[in-house]
Scaffold this active site. Structure first.
Site, mmCIF file in Angstrom:
data_model
loop_
_atom_site.group_PDB
_atom_site.id
_atom_site.type_symbol
_atom_site.label_atom_id
_atom_site.label_comp_id
_atom_site.label_asym_id
_atom_site.label_seq_id
_atom_site.Cartn_x
_atom_site.Cartn_y
_atom_site.Cartn_z
ATOM 1 N N GLN A 1 -6.169 -11.793 -4.537
ATOM 2 C CA GLN A 1 -5.234 -12.543 -5.384
ATOM 3 C C GLN A 1 -5.932 -13.576 -6.256
ATOM 4 O O GLN A 1 -5.474 -13.871 -7.365
ATOM 5 C CB GLN A 1 -4.159 -13.194 -4.498
ATOM 6 C CG GLN A 1 -3.296 -12.168 -3.778
ATOM 7 C CD GLN A 1 -2.595 -12.699 -2.551
ATOM 8 O OE1 GLN A 1 -2.409 -13.920 -2.407
ATOM 9 N NE2 GLN A 1 -2.217 -11.824 -1.644
ATOM 10 N N HIS B 1 0.818 -1.211 0.000
ATOM 11 C CA HIS B 1 0.000 0.000 0.000
ATOM 12 C C HIS B 1 0.856 1.266 0.000
ATOM 13 O O HIS B 1 0.451 2.294 -0.545
ATOM 14 C CB HIS B 1 -0.933 -0.004 1.210
ATOM 15 C CG HIS B 1 -1.923 -1.122 1.197
ATOM 16 N ND1 HIS B 1 -3.235 -0.958 0.802
ATOM 17 C CD2 HIS B 1 -1.784 -2.438 1.504
ATOM 18 C CE1 HIS B 1 -3.869 -2.121 0.881
ATOM 19 N NE2 HIS B 1 -3.008 -3.023 1.309
ATOM 20 N N HIS C 1 2.181 -14.660 -6.208
ATOM 21 C CA HIS C 1 0.914 -14.760 -5.471
ATOM 22 C C HIS C 1 -0.185 -13.946 -6.151
ATOM 23 O O HIS C 1 -1.339 -14.024 -5.769
ATOM 24 C CB HIS C 1 1.103 -14.272 -4.041
ATOM 25 C CG HIS C 1 1.450 -12.822 -3.935
ATOM 26 N ND1 HIS C 1 2.442 -12.230 -4.674
ATOM 27 C CD2 HIS C 1 0.915 -11.835 -3.159
ATOM 28 C CE1 HIS C 1 2.517 -10.940 -4.363
ATOM 29 N NE2 HIS C 1 1.611 -10.674 -3.463
ATOM 30 N N ASP D 1 -5.773 5.780 1.705
ATOM 31 C CA ASP D 1 -5.865 4.412 1.216
ATOM 32 C C ASP D 1 -7.282 3.925 1.504
ATOM 33 O O ASP D 1 -7.808 4.089 2.600
ATOM 34 C CB ASP D 1 -4.842 3.526 1.932
ATOM 35 C CG ASP D 1 -4.751 2.139 1.322
ATOM 36 O OD1 ASP D 1 -5.760 1.399 1.382
ATOM 37 O OD2 ASP D 1 -3.689 1.783 0.784
ATOM 38 N N TRP E 1 -1.841 -7.276 -6.472
ATOM 39 C CA TRP E 1 -2.074 -6.364 -7.591
ATOM 40 C C TRP E 1 -0.809 -5.645 -8.049
ATOM 41 O O TRP E 1 -0.565 -5.478 -9.241
ATOM 42 C CB TRP E 1 -3.172 -5.353 -7.245
ATOM 43 C CG TRP E 1 -3.578 -4.506 -8.420
ATOM 44 C CD1 TRP E 1 -3.564 -3.149 -8.500
ATOM 45 C CD2 TRP E 1 -4.056 -4.974 -9.699
ATOM 46 N NE1 TRP E 1 -4.007 -2.729 -9.737
ATOM 47 C CE2 TRP E 1 -4.321 -3.835 -10.494
ATOM 48 C CE3 TRP E 1 -4.286 -6.234 -10.243
ATOM 49 C CZ2 TRP E 1 -4.801 -3.916 -11.799
ATOM 50 C CZ3 TRP E 1 -4.770 -6.325 -11.547
ATOM 51 C CH2 TRP E 1 -5.018 -5.180 -12.309
ATOM 52 N N ASN E 2 0.050 -5.214 -7.119
ATOM 53 C CA ASN E 2 1.297 -4.566 -7.532
ATOM 54 C C ASN E 2 2.156 -5.513 -8.357
ATOM 55 O O ASN E 2 2.689 -5.140 -9.413
ATOM 56 C CB ASN E 2 2.088 -4.088 -6.311
ATOM 57 C CG ASN E 2 1.450 -2.907 -5.619
ATOM 58 O OD1 ASN E 2 0.705 -2.142 -6.226
ATOM 59 N ND2 ASN E 2 1.714 -2.763 -4.339
#
Length: 460
Positions: A387, A27, A362, A124, A365-366
């Protein structure tokens, strides 16, 4: 009143954006990348509020970004929970941040006459109590979503999914392959979930995340882009009551890199000694955990594959270990001679390296975005949260990866690694990954999305 680590005087007289990231690795990076873009391309003054937990080092960021610690107060046992129970730690942290967050924003607004007014606060979107508090401060509020548009739609629909019986209470539920109406290509088993939690706890937490998306705010910022999620973005915008800005991929638009662990840069020299596209890079990200049995099968499978590998084995990767601060031990007798094992790696550089031919991930998203942008085919092993959603898109929407089979043993692991790296299916997903990389680069070449966001912020 909160103390200042770095004076926010730089940028006095300009409109100021206040950002408050969630203090976990996945994050922090996109929030700091967004901060740099708002400053560099928008000419906005930027202040970052931050927790004492995983506090950033201001010296590693541009000098005209102001840092303000909020000094949340957590009991010692709550601090220790981070390594054992991420969910419990987050809820304690979220509650502890509400009052100091309010005080910090109030202090910055008092200084507005000298420093330039506070145009908005960017939080966030995974903050819960803090997000609700921010909506009551009388300052325009935007939320940065560090997940995909598809995951965002999944969360928005969660109450409906529960009512319609689509939420999987057990991972191997007989309905797991059933399509979910309105969220195609997702199946029941692909929906956001937290394996290992009891059903009530999991549903309660996901419901909170879903409700947080409906907190009154001025806009939503997403780290995604049209080339991969045009349809999902269109549907999400139709479902939201506020404007959505797809400004990704943030890591390609901003040079900012935030890491809570020092990377082992020697692995880049190790990659230099290997032929192009010959090495598979393996990383389960910064917080995902696997069981000791799965970890051992990963090790034996990599060894048996015959493929050179670079494997990130970080402290805490194996759940249930006595000391989560120590790097897990590899199983006795496993041959690691073809590989290199490191506690952390400079992932973006590894994925961009010519020797890297595959990414066992895994599907956080990053990591998914970074793999797509470098055109590296993926071997997906989702663990929890979004995921599973990302994995379904990687394998069945974009066709840039393969999913590890549900029966997880060393033989199947070795076969999957070989197929990705030298098999026909691997060639197919590699071609798709190359094409998607070109489309991603075309999005990076355009500044329209971030320019639209800056214009919107200035209008608030």
């Amino acid at each position: 009143m909160p103390s200042l680590e770095r004076s926010p005087d730089a940028g006095a007289g300009r409109r100021r954006v206040v950002l408050f990231p969630l203090p976990y690795q996945g994050h922090l990076s996109p929030m700091f990348q967004l901060a740099a873009l708002l400053r560099d391309r928008g000419g906005l003054a930027v202040t970052v509020l931050h927790t004492d937990f995983n506090a950033p080092d201001p010296a590693r960021h541009p000098p005209d970004i102001a840092f303000v610690p909020i000094h949340e107060s957590l009991a010692e046992e709550e601090q220790a929970a981070a390594a054992v129970d991420l969910h419990a730690h987050f809820l304690s942290l979220d509650a502890a941040c509400v009052a100091p967050f309010r005080a910090a924003v109030a202090s910055l607004r008092e200084k507005a006459e000298d420093d330039g007014d506070v145009a908005c606060v960017v939080l966030d979107s995974n903050w819960l109590a803090v997000l609700a508090a921010a909506a009551e401060l009388g300052v325009p509020l935007l939320a940065l979503r560090t997940v995909s548009a598809a995951t965002s739609r999944n969360l928005l629909a969660f109450r409906r999914l529960c009512d319609d019986g689509y939420v999987v209470p057990v991972v191997n539920d007989e309905r797991r392959d059933e399509p979910v109406p309105g969220l195609e290509p997702l199946r029941v088993g692909d929906l956001v979930r937290y394996d290992g939690w009891d059903v009530e706890k999991s549903c309660e937490f996901i419901t909170k995340l879903s409700d947080a998306m409906r907190v009154p705010m001025s806009g939503v910022i997403l780290n995604t882009f049209d080339a991969i999620e045009a349809d999902e973005l269109g549907k999400l915008q139709a479902e939201l009551s506020v404007r959505a800005f797809a400004v990704g991929p943030l890591h390609k638009l901003s040079p900012e890199t935030t890491t809570l662990r020092p990377p082992h840069r020697g692995c880049l020299a190790w990659l230099d000694a290997h032929p192009p596209r010959s090495v598979i890079y393996v990383s389960m990200g910064s917080v995902a955990k696997v069981s000791r049995k799965v970890f051992d099968e990963m090790a034996w499978g990599l060894s048996a594959s015959g493929v050179p590998f670079l494997w990130v084995v970080r402290p805490g990767l194996v759940g249930g270990e006595d000391d989560a601060t120590v790097v897990p031990q590899l199983p006795d007798g496993v041959d690691m001679s073809r590989g290199m094992v490191v506690p952390w790696a400079p992932q973006r550089e590894v994925l961009a390296h010519p020797a890297t031919g595959g990414f066992w991930t895994h599907c956080g998203w990053n990591s998914t975005l970074e793999g797509i942008c470098e055109g590296v085919p993926m071997l997906a092993q989702p663990c929890f949260s979004d995921q599973t959603v990302n994995t379904r898109y990687v394998t069945h929407q974009w066709g840039v990866g393969m999913e590890l089979v549900k029966v997880f043993d060393r033989v199947r692991v070795g076969e999957a690694v070989r197929e990705l790296m030298v098999g026909e299916e691997g060639d197919r997903v590699r071609d798709n990954a190359r094409r998607l990389r070109i489309q991603a680069n075309q999005c990076v070449a355009s500044t329209r999305a971030i320019d639209d966001l800056v214009e919107f912020v200035r209008s608030l």
